[in-house]
Design a protein around this motif. Structure first.
Motif, PDB file in Angstrom:
ATOM      1  N   ALA A   1     -65.256 -25.672 -52.157  1.00 46.68           N
ATOM      2  CA  ALA A   1     -66.101 -25.283 -53.293  1.00 46.68           C
ATOM      3  C   ALA A   1     -66.486 -23.809 -53.195  1.00 46.68           C
ATOM      4  O   ALA A   1     -66.460 -23.082 -54.199  1.00 46.68           O
ATOM      5  CB  ALA A   1     -67.354 -26.158 -53.346  1.00 46.68           C
ATOM      6  N   GLY A   2     -66.803 -23.352 -51.999  1.00 42.88           N
ATOM      7  CA  GLY A   2     -67.160 -21.947 -51.820  1.00 42.88           C
ATOM      8  C   GLY A   2     -66.012 -21.017 -52.155  1.00 42.88           C
ATOM      9  O   GLY A   2     -66.188 -19.992 -52.826  1.00 42.88           O
TER      10      GLY A   2
ATOM     11  N   LEU B   1     -67.564 -33.610 -45.649  1.00 41.83           N
ATOM     12  CA  LEU B   1     -68.474 -32.871 -46.536  1.00 41.83           C
ATOM     13  C   LEU B   1     -68.355 -31.368 -46.304  1.00 41.83           C
ATOM     14  O   LEU B   1     -68.424 -30.576 -47.247  1.00 41.83           O
ATOM     15  CB  LEU B   1     -69.917 -33.327 -46.313  1.00 41.83           C
ATOM     16  CG  LEU B   1     -70.263 -34.729 -46.792  1.00 41.83           C
ATOM     17  CD1 LEU B   1     -71.691 -35.093 -46.374  1.00 41.83           C
ATOM     18  CD2 LEU B   1     -70.094 -34.843 -48.301  1.00 41.83           C
ATOM     19  N   GLY B   2     -68.158 -30.988 -45.051  1.00 40.50           N
ATOM     20  CA  GLY B   2     -67.961 -29.570 -44.743  1.00 40.50           C
ATOM     21  C   GLY B   2     -66.705 -29.026 -45.399  1.00 40.50           C
ATOM     22  O   GLY B   2     -66.709 -27.925 -45.944  1.00 40.50           O
TER      23      GLY B   2
ATOM     24  N   ALA C   1     -67.420 -28.495 -48.995  1.00 40.65           N
ATOM     25  CA  ALA C   1     -68.250 -27.297 -49.186  1.00 40.65           C
ATOM     26  C   ALA C   1     -67.419 -26.023 -49.036  1.00 40.65           C
ATOM     27  O   ALA C   1     -67.591 -25.069 -49.803  1.00 40.65           O
ATOM     28  CB  ALA C   1     -69.410 -27.298 -48.186  1.00 40.65           C
TER      29      ALA C   1
END
Length: 115
Positions: free
Chosen positions: A95-96, A88-89, A92
């Motif tokens: 996505a960032g 998940l990290g 993220a």
């Protein structure tokens, strides 16, 4: 020349250097590859900036890709753990970086800056 091949070189050099750093904990000779890899990475990253890529975008992609690829390669090469939370990290982080990239294109369009 476009910045993307230089950025790929910077990422691969940095990941290689970081993995060599991990290997150097057991075999100090790997420190040479660590030094060469990090030096090459910054030389390639400077070439990316000379090509006109914004530093925030270049650094974001370089760092995010480096973190993700290093963790995945360390799991394979050094049997380090990967967890769902880490996955998940990674999502993220990617996505960032995509949001930063998208935002930079919008900023260029609104300012009339064409690269």
């Amino acid at each position: 020349m476009t910045a993307w091949p230089w950025l790929a070189g910077a990422i691969l050099s940095e990941v290689s250097a970081t993995l060599a750093l991990r290997a150097a904990t057991d075999r100090p000779a790997w420190s040479v590859l660590t030094a060469v890899g990090y030096t090459a990475s910054f030389v390639f990253l400077a070439a990316v900036l000379r090509c006109g890529m914004a530093i925030g975008v270049a650094y974001g992609i370089w760092a995010a890709s480096g973190v993700t690829l290093t963790a995945l390669a360390a799991a394979v090469l050094f049997d380090e753990s990967l967890t769902g939370v880490m996955g998940l990290g990674f999502v993220a982080i990617v996505a960032g970086v995509l949001l930063v990239e998208l935002g930079s294109h919008r900023a260029e369009q609104s300012s009339g800056d064409v690269r």
